[in-house]
Structures are given as structure tokens and as C-alpha cells.
Scaffold this motif. Structure first.
Motif, PDB file in Angstrom:
ATOM      1  N   UNK A   1      -2.438   2.301   8.212  1.00 33.02           N
ATOM      2  CA  UNK A   1      -3.142   0.703   8.394  1.00 33.02           C
ATOM      3  C   UNK A   1      -1.729   0.083   8.853  1.00 33.02           C
ATOM      4  N   UNK A   2      -0.664   0.787   8.816  1.00 29.86           N
ATOM      5  CA  UNK A   2       0.494   0.072   8.738  1.00 29.86           C
ATOM      6  C   UNK A   2       0.987   0.343   7.443  1.00 29.86           C
ATOM      7  N   UNK A   3       0.714   0.033   6.206  1.00 27.10           N
ATOM      8  CA  UNK A   3       1.311   0.949   5.321  1.00 27.10           C
ATOM      9  C   UNK A   3       1.972   2.717   4.610  1.00 27.10           C
ATOM     10  N   UNK A   4       2.783   2.420   4.211  1.00 30.54           N
ATOM     11  CA  UNK A   4       3.440   3.576   3.382  1.00 30.54           C
ATOM     12  C   UNK A   4       3.623   3.868   2.260  1.00 30.54           C
TER      13      UNK A   4
ATOM     14  N   UNK B   1       5.501  -1.964   5.044  1.00 26.00           N
ATOM     15  CA  UNK B   1       4.610  -2.195   4.405  1.00 26.00           C
ATOM     16  C   UNK B   1       4.077  -3.347   5.576  1.00 26.00           C
ATOM     17  N   UNK B   2       2.732  -3.353   5.354  1.00 32.06           N
ATOM     18  CA  UNK B   2       1.829  -3.842   7.152  1.00 32.06           C
ATOM     19  C   UNK B   2       1.024  -4.670   6.682  1.00 32.06           C
ATOM     20  N   UNK B   3       1.362  -5.969   5.557  1.00 28.84           N
ATOM     21  CA  UNK B   3       1.667  -7.495   5.132  1.00 28.84           C
ATOM     22  C   UNK B   3       1.729  -8.372   6.647  1.00 28.84           C
TER      23      UNK B   3
END
Length: 105
Positions: free
Chosen positions: A59-62, A13-15
């Protein structure tokens, strides 16, 4: 025909707070597939199908999509609790066609 369950999770999670707002919900899509499609996904395995596919958005999300062969009773149970697939049905289509998650490029 075989029944496959596709479950979506977001393990990366890229939050700003490192959390996915949907983490406490279940996201399933249930599909009936013919033997040819099933064999494309399952391969030669004789054990019940349970397979994971990962997609890195860069972007950091997977996202992870777990594919599992299930029976009709379990399919009905998962349909009832599912909150949809968050617009990521294209991942299921990619898995079914290419046995991996590909982006549109």
C-alpha cells in the motif's frame, strides 16, 4: 548464545505527507539466540552479522528490519533507547523461523 539486535525502520512511507511519524525514534528488540538459530540467519559468513530484511505492505508502505550481532554492552544501550517495535514483532519471529519476512497468508 549470541545476542542479536533487530532494528525497525520504514524506508517507504505511504502517508499523505511522505513521512513516518516515528522516524526520529529508535525501535529495537534484543534477543539471545542459540547457535542453530544464529547459523540459520547468518549463513556461513565469518564476518560479524549485519543483514537487512525488507517487507512491502503493498500500500506504499515498506518496512526494513536490520539484524545485527552485538555485545552485551551495546544490547543494554539499545534496550534503554528503544521505543518498542510498533507491533511488528511478528517480523522478527518470521526472520528467526524462515530467514525472511513472510505475511500470515
Amino acid at each position: 548464545m549470541k545476542i542479536l539486535s533487530f532494528e525497525l525502520t520504514m524506508p517507504n512511507v505511504g502517508s499523505w505527507n511522505g513521512k513516518w511519524s516515528g522516524a526520529d525514534k529508535k525501535y529495537y528488540v534484543i534477543r539471545s539466540v542459540d547457535n542453530k538459530t544464529f547459523e540459520k540467519i547468518a549463513g556461513d559468513s565469518e564476518t560479524p552479522l549485519r543483514k537487512g530484511y525488507y517487507y512491502n505492505f503493498g500500500d506504499g508502505w515498506g518496512a526494513n528490519v536490520c539484524v545485527e550481532q552485538i555485545n552485551a554492552k551495546e544490547a543494554n544501550k539499545r534496550r534503554k533507547i528503544s521505543k518498542g517495535f510498533c507491533g511488528y514483532e511478528w517480523m522478527i519471529n518470521s526472520i528467526m523461523e524462515f530467514n525472511k519476512i513472510l505475511n500470515t497468508e
